[in-house]
Structure formats: structure tokens, C-alpha cells
Design a protein around this motif. Structure first.
Motif, short mmCIF file in Angstrom:
data_model
loop_
_atom_site.label_atom_id
_atom_site.label_comp_id
_atom_site.label_asym_id
_atom_site.label_seq_id
_atom_site.Cartn_x
_atom_site.Cartn_y
_atom_site.Cartn_z
N LYS A 57 0.82 -1.07 0.02
CA LYS A 57 -0.02 0.01 -0.07
C LYS A 57 0.93 1.14 -0.01
O LYS A 57 1.84 1.31 0.92
N ILE A 58 0.52 2.08 -1.03
CA ILE A 58 1.62 3.40 -0.97
C ILE A 58 0.24 4.40 -0.99
O ILE A 58 -0.46 4.54 -1.81
N VAL A 59 0.19 5.11 0.19
CA VAL A 59 -0.53 6.52 0.53
C VAL A 59 -0.01 7.72 -0.05
O VAL A 59 1.22 8.00 0.11
N VAL A 60 -0.60 8.55 -0.52
CA VAL A 60 -0.16 9.71 -1.12
C VAL A 60 -1.18 10.88 -0.76
O VAL A 60 -2.33 10.60 -0.85
N GLY A 61 -0.74 11.85 -0.09
CA GLY A 61 -1.35 13.14 0.16
C GLY A 61 -1.75 13.93 -1.23
O GLY A 61 -0.86 14.25 -1.58
N MET A 99 2.72 6.76 -8.08
CA MET A 99 2.35 5.75 -8.90
C MET A 99 3.71 5.07 -9.68
O MET A 99 3.49 3.90 -9.89
N ARG A 100 4.78 5.79 -9.94
CA ARG A 100 5.97 5.28 -10.42
C ARG A 100 6.69 4.22 -9.29
O ARG A 100 6.79 3.10 -9.73
N TYR A 101 6.47 4.42 -8.29
CA TYR A 101 6.95 3.74 -7.14
C TYR A 101 6.10 2.57 -6.99
O TYR A 101 6.75 1.45 -7.08
N ALA A 102 4.95 2.69 -6.86
CA ALA A 102 3.87 1.56 -6.90
C ALA A 102 4.16 0.39 -8.06
O ALA A 102 4.13 -0.72 -7.85
N GLY A 103 4.47 0.97 -9.29
CA GLY A 103 4.73 0.23 -10.47
C GLY A 103 5.90 -0.49 -10.27
O GLY A 103 6.04 -1.78 -10.85
N LEU A 104 6.98 -0.05 -9.77
CA LEU A 104 8.22 -0.80 -9.31
C LEU A 104 8.09 -1.77 -8.17
O LEU A 104 8.82 -2.60 -8.36
#
Length: 149
Positions: free
Chosen positions: A9-13, A28-33
Motif C-alpha cells: 500500500k502506497i499512500v499519497v496526500g 504511481m511510479r514507485y507503486a509500479g516498481l
């Protein structure tokens, strides 16, 4: 024995600022990686509930409209395909508390940095600074001049 791993889970404010849009692209880029899922979180407060240092909120606040604007912003920043991979959440409360709570169990919390400096930051405080101090997971602070493709 086969183990099941849930996606990170990647949370972004997200608050509509250029720095939060850069943070959304970075997340989004990090989540893809890492094979993660992005959760875009916007906090809102009703005037009078917040401390004097909280951002002003329109007295005619409409929660449905705010949710629609959040979804529209994610689509504008990421396009339809990217937006389909994001869960949007509008949460009542102070941004620091909302983001720290949302980051529970997350692999990463990503926020933008508006770049306030000096006296103004000392008076107002900094959401990015506070979440970096209190988040239960690693925090990435993205400057608005970062361009992620």
C-alpha cells in the motif's frame, strides 16, 4: 505451503497543489516498481473545528463535490488508465492525523512539499514535516519541481 502477499500500500496526500500532483505521479511510479497499490487521500475540516493554523476551508463545503474533485484531479494527473489503479479517499480531519492514520500498514507515505520556508513555516507548521516525524512507515517528500514520467 503457498503464501499470499497483498500488494504494497502506497499512500499519497493529495490537496490540489502542484507539489501534491508531483507526489501522486511519484507514488504511481514507485507503486509500479514494487507492485503496489496507490491510495490517494485528501483531508478536509469544517471551519471552526480546526486550530488557527489549519488551512481555510470554504464554509459552503460539499463533501460530494470534494470527492468528485479528488477523482477528477487523479484523472487529470494520471490519465484514465492510471487513475483506474488508484483508490481515492476523502477523510474528515486534520491533514497530518488523516495521513498518519492512512499510512498504518503502508509501505510508503508520499507527500508534496510546498517549499514554504523561514518564518511562515515556523508559524504554520508543515504537514510534510509532521508526517515525516509521526508516520508509521517511511515517508517520501516530493518537491513540486520534480517531473516524473
Amino acid at each position: 505451503m503457498e503464501t499470499q502477499h497483498s500488494a504494497a500500500k502506497i499512500v499519497v496526500g493529495v490537496d490540489g497543489s502542484p507539489s501534491s500532483q508531483a507526489a501522486l505521479r511519484w507514488a504511481m511510479r514507485y507503486a509500479g516498481l514494487v507492485g503496489g497499490k496507490v491510495e490517494a487521500v485528501t483531508a478536509w475540516e469544517v471551519p471552526g473545528e480546526a486550530s488557527w493554523s489549519a488551512p481555510a476551508v470554504d464554509a459552503t463545503f460539499d463533501e460530494e463535490d470534494a470527492q468528485r474533485r479528488l477523482v477528477d484531479e487523479v484523472r487529470t494527473v494520471l490519465g484514465e488508465e492510471g487513475a483506474s489503479l488508484v483508490r481515492e479517499r476523502l477523510v474528515h480531519g486534520h491533514p497530518v492525523e488523516v495521513l498518519v492514520d492512512a499510512a498504518d500498514g503502508a509501505e510508503m507515505l508520499v507527500v508534496g512539499s510546498r517549499g514554504r520556508g523561514g518564518f511562515r513555516r515556523a508559524l504554520l507548521g508543515s504537514v510534510s514535516q509532521q508526517v515525516a516525524l509521526h508516520a508509521p512507515c517511511p515517508v517520501t517528500i516530493v518537491r513540486q519541481d520534480v517531473h516524473v514520467e
